[in-house]
Design an enzyme around this catalytic site. Structure first.
Site, short mmCIF file in Angstrom:
data_model
loop_
_atom_site.label_atom_id
_atom_site.label_comp_id
_atom_site.label_asym_id
_atom_site.label_seq_id
_atom_site.Cartn_x
_atom_site.Cartn_y
_atom_site.Cartn_z
N ARG A 128 31.89 7.34 -30.17
CA ARG A 128 31.80 7.98 -31.49
C ARG A 128 32.99 8.94 -31.67
O ARG A 128 32.86 10.15 -31.55
CB ARG A 128 30.45 8.69 -31.65
CG ARG A 128 29.30 7.69 -31.59
CD ARG A 128 27.97 8.35 -31.80
NE ARG A 128 27.74 8.74 -33.17
CZ ARG A 128 26.67 9.42 -33.57
NH1 ARG A 128 25.77 9.78 -32.70
NH2 ARG A 128 26.53 9.76 -34.83
N ASP A 173 20.63 2.90 -38.50
CA ASP A 173 19.54 3.70 -37.94
C ASP A 173 18.17 3.01 -38.05
O ASP A 173 17.20 3.45 -37.43
CB ASP A 173 19.48 5.09 -38.62
CG ASP A 173 20.74 5.90 -38.34
OD1 ASP A 173 21.43 5.60 -37.34
OD2 ASP A 173 21.03 6.82 -39.12
N LYS A 223 16.90 14.42 -42.02
CA LYS A 223 17.64 15.04 -40.92
C LYS A 223 19.14 15.00 -41.20
O LYS A 223 19.82 16.02 -41.11
CB LYS A 223 17.35 14.29 -39.61
CG LYS A 223 18.32 14.60 -38.49
CD LYS A 223 17.97 13.90 -37.20
CE LYS A 223 18.56 12.52 -37.00
NZ LYS A 223 20.00 12.47 -36.71
N ASN A 224 19.63 13.82 -41.56
CA ASN A 224 21.08 13.67 -41.67
C ASN A 224 21.66 14.28 -42.94
O ASN A 224 22.87 14.43 -43.05
CB ASN A 224 21.47 12.19 -41.54
CG ASN A 224 21.25 11.71 -40.11
OD1 ASN A 224 21.07 12.51 -39.21
ND2 ASN A 224 21.26 10.39 -39.92
N CYS A 252 28.31 8.88 -26.48
CA CYS A 252 26.93 8.96 -26.92
C CYS A 252 26.32 7.63 -26.56
O CYS A 252 27.01 6.61 -26.50
CB CYS A 252 26.95 9.20 -28.42
SG CYS A 252 25.45 8.89 -29.28
N ARG A 296 13.89 14.64 -31.53
CA ARG A 296 15.13 15.13 -32.15
C ARG A 296 15.12 14.82 -33.64
O ARG A 296 15.78 15.50 -34.42
CB ARG A 296 16.35 14.43 -31.54
CG ARG A 296 16.71 14.91 -30.17
CD ARG A 296 17.98 14.24 -29.71
NE ARG A 296 19.01 14.38 -30.72
CZ ARG A 296 20.14 13.69 -30.75
NH1 ARG A 296 20.38 12.81 -29.81
NH2 ARG A 296 21.04 13.89 -31.70
#
Ligand code: EPU
Length: 431
Positions: free
Chosen positions: A121, A309, A22-23, A116, A401
């Protein structure tokens, strides 16, 4: 709204294939803005955040097509350089169009991403880096406007470290803008994450001249234009780690295929400390079932250290480990929402000043819990797999997500998990 129902205690077996990162995919898709050529991106996970990113690109004049895990893009007009609030507010990574737009079109407007749930952030480092290339920066009604000066952006030496170390997306944004800057740009204290390397490799395949990605010093020699590209995104190291922990927490011999073991060294090291053996065979990693895991200590830090994460998923494993574990969160000191929910499952976790002390319990007990962010949601599912009885995880749109068909893939491994409507669960409870 849907939720997951997890019946704990099932043993897992078989193989799960890791999806694209994803990132890595989020900033890589944004490079479509930097060429007039057609781009083909492969191994793109089909998840909400990528769908949002494609929508943002569509508003910026990109025509796109999804076909399975492949996305093709082509710029059809360059009229709009404004990324809309309605989309950026739902996904902070929308900010990664800033560098590509500034570099290619000489200007960009992106709504300032707000707070967030995982903590403050800011984007001061992104703006500091772009300003060092000569960009003029203005704020207005919640938007940031960046504009190249008359003669265009100019290469510079930029120190990009902040009080929490390097920044992944700031490095991405400055690197993208610098691709079209005149002369040489050097980014010092650049983020070293594999996702930054994948972006640099993709840009180089388009004709950019970037060296040093993966180290704290990245050098970019400006070029005039980029061509289209056919690029396959690296495997998702956070998803890989999540499945490794699924094997560890259920003490099941599952195999995770298609990942990059070399991107997992910090996670594998903590698992090893906890007595969890993982056998490596090429790109495959297999969890070897052992006894109850032992406690461990870890601190989250920029790559190659332990990733923030994976902190919440690892809390789930520590919650049932034998002994006291300590987790220090050095990237997002407030990112412990999972701890409060895990306490509802019987975990013994005390959080203060960016640190969690986890007194392992022998068994968690199922209960209704709520995901407050993506990794918290994944962690609650993992905890549910090990808990006695049923765990209901609500607000699973957070999980979706970032994890493609998470519950379906766990179910194929033998987990007892289903995705049902919250209303049906409540109706059944009231009946
Ligand atoms: N920071 C600043 N100023 C900035 C930018 C960042 O002070 O201008 C601070 C942050 O507040 C944080 C630290 O620097 O304390 C590192 O943040 P970073 O900028 O590296 O985070 P990011 O690039 O916005 C990416 C991932 C996150 C992941 C972090 C850290 C993407 C799209 N997101 O965010 O992923 O947690 O790096 O590794 O790449 C997730 O996938 O669940 C997720 C949140």
């Amino acid at each position: 709204m849907d939720c997951y129902l997890v019946e704990g205690g099932a043993k897992l077996s078989g193989t799960v294939q890791v999806n694209g990162s994803k990132n890595a995919a989020l900033p890589i898709l944004a490079v479509s803005l930097m060429t007039g050529g057609r781009c083909t991106f492969r191994n793109v996970p089909v998840i909400r955040d990528l769908q949002t990113q494609v929508k943002i690109l569509n508003t910026l004049g990109i025509e796109s097509q999804w076909d399975g895990h492949t996305v093709t893009t082509k710029v059809v007009d360059t009229y709009n350089s404004v990324a809309p609030y309605e989309l950026v507010k739902t996904m902070r990574a929308g900010v990664c169009v800033l560098g590509p737009l500034l570099g290619m079109r000489g200007q960009a407007t992106v709504s300032l991403p707000g707070g967030c749930v995982i903590g403050e952030r800011p984007i001061d480092l992104h703006l500091k880096g772009l300003a060092a290339l000569g960009a003029e920066i203005a704020f207005d009604q919640g938007n940031i406007h960046v504009k190249a000066p008359r003669g265009g952006l100019k290469g510079a030496t930029i120190y990009l470290g902040g009080k929490f170390g390097s920044s992944v997306l700031a490095t991405d944004n400055v690197m993208c803008a610098a691709v079209f800057a005149k002369g040489v740009t050097v980014i010092e204290c650049a983020a070293c994450e594999p996702e930054v390397v994948d972006l640099a490799d993709c840009l180089n395949a388009m004709g950019a001249k970037i060296t040093g990605a993966g180290s704290p010093r990245i050098t970019i020699h400006g070029v005039k234009r980029l061509k289209g590209v056919d690029w396959s995104v690296i495997p998702d190291r956070i998803e890989t780690a999540t499945f490794l922990i699924a094997g560890a927490i259920t003490q099941s011999p599952i195999t995770i295929a298609g990942g990059r073991p070399d991107h997992q060294l910090a996670v594998l090291d903590v698992l090893r400390q906890m007595g969890v053996e993982v056998k490596r065979n090429g790109s495959k990693m297999t969890v070897v079932p052992g006894g109850r895991p032992k406690s461990a200590e870890l601190a989250t830090l920029p790559y190659p250290a332990f990733p923030t994460d994976v902190q919440s998923p690892m809390l789930a494993l520590m919650a049932i480990a034998n002994g006291t574990s300590i987790v220090t969160e050095r990237i997002y000191p407030d990112r412990f929402m999972a701890a409060a929910e895990m306490k509802r499952l019987g975990a013994n976790i005390a959080v203060s000043n960016g640190q969690a002390v986890i007194q392992g319990v022998e068994r968690l007990q199922g209960a209704p819990v709520m995901a407050s962010d993506l990794r918290c949601g994944a962690a609650l599912v993992l905890a549910g797999l090990a808990a006695q009885g049923q765990t209901r995880v609500s607000r699973i749109y957070h999980v979706e997500r970032g994890y493609e068909r998470f519950e379906e893939r766990l179910r194929k491994l033998g987990a007892k998990i289903s995705r049902v409507s919250e209303e049906s669960v409540e109706a059944a409870a009231g009946a």
